[in-house]
Design a protein around this motif. Structure first.
Motif, short mmCIF file in Angstrom:
data_model
loop_
_atom_site.label_atom_id
_atom_site.label_comp_id
_atom_site.label_asym_id
_atom_site.label_seq_id
_atom_site.Cartn_x
_atom_site.Cartn_y
_atom_site.Cartn_z
N ARG A 153 0.83 -1.21 0.00
CA ARG A 153 0.00 0.00 0.00
C ARG A 153 0.86 1.25 0.00
O ARG A 153 0.53 2.24 -0.63
N SER A 154 1.98 1.18 0.70
CA SER A 154 2.90 2.33 0.71
C SER A 154 3.47 2.60 -0.67
O SER A 154 3.64 3.75 -1.06
N ASP A 155 3.77 1.52 -1.42
CA ASP A 155 4.27 1.69 -2.79
C ASP A 155 3.24 2.41 -3.65
O ASP A 155 3.56 3.33 -4.41
N LEU A 183 0.67 4.32 -2.64
CA LEU A 183 0.51 5.70 -2.17
C LEU A 183 1.66 6.58 -2.65
O LEU A 183 1.44 7.72 -3.09
N GLU A 184 2.86 6.07 -2.59
CA GLU A 184 4.03 6.83 -3.03
C GLU A 184 3.98 7.11 -4.53
O GLU A 184 4.26 8.23 -4.96
N ARG A 185 3.58 6.11 -5.30
CA ARG A 185 3.45 6.33 -6.75
C ARG A 185 2.39 7.37 -7.07
O ARG A 185 2.58 8.22 -7.94
N GLU A 207 1.41 9.84 -5.12
CA GLU A 207 1.94 11.15 -4.73
C GLU A 207 2.94 11.66 -5.76
O GLU A 207 2.89 12.82 -6.17
N ASN A 208 3.84 10.80 -6.19
CA ASN A 208 4.83 11.21 -7.19
C ASN A 208 4.18 11.59 -8.51
O ASN A 208 4.64 12.52 -9.19
N THR A 209 3.10 10.90 -8.86
CA THR A 209 2.41 11.19 -10.11
C THR A 209 1.73 12.56 -10.06
O THR A 209 1.93 13.38 -10.95
N ASN A 266 2.17 15.05 -7.95
CA ASN A 266 3.05 16.16 -7.58
C ASN A 266 4.26 16.29 -8.50
O ASN A 266 5.03 17.22 -8.35
N VAL A 312 -3.44 3.40 -8.51
CA VAL A 312 -2.62 4.61 -8.33
C VAL A 312 -3.42 5.84 -8.77
O VAL A 312 -3.47 6.85 -8.06
#
Length: 88
Positions: free
Chosen positions: A4-6, A8-10, A12-14, A16, A72
């Motif tokens: 789930r962290s992966d 969420l991080e993807r 956010e990166n997308t 932002n 994502v």
């Protein structure tokens, strides 16, 4: 294994990173889309509703084609919709 962290991080990166750099401010973009959809449909559509409808589109795609990218994007659209709504 994807966590789930992966995801969420993807997301956010997308929203932002790449997408923001390519398409600009999401609130402005969704407001423009809302105006176009409003004119086409003959009903008022808000920027928040654009975000919600994009989430539904991704859910529909996930039913037929199971891709991690759909999750994502769902998170990304939800975060942008929440930010737009929270800014009002």
């Amino acid at each position: 294994m994807v966590t789930r962290s992966d995801i969420l991080e993807r997301a956010e990166n997308t929203i932002n990173g790449d997408r923001h750099a390519t398409y600009g401010d999401a609130a402005e973009s969704f407001a423009t889309i809302a105006k176009m959809w409003s004119a086409y449909l003959g009903v008022d559509v808000t920027a928040e509703q654009v975000a919600a409808m994009m989430v539904l589109m991704k859910i529909s795609r996930q039913r037929k084609s199971r891709h991690e990218d759909n999750w994502v994007d769902i998170i990304g659209y939800a975060a942008l919709g929440g930010e737009i709504e929270g800014g009002k």
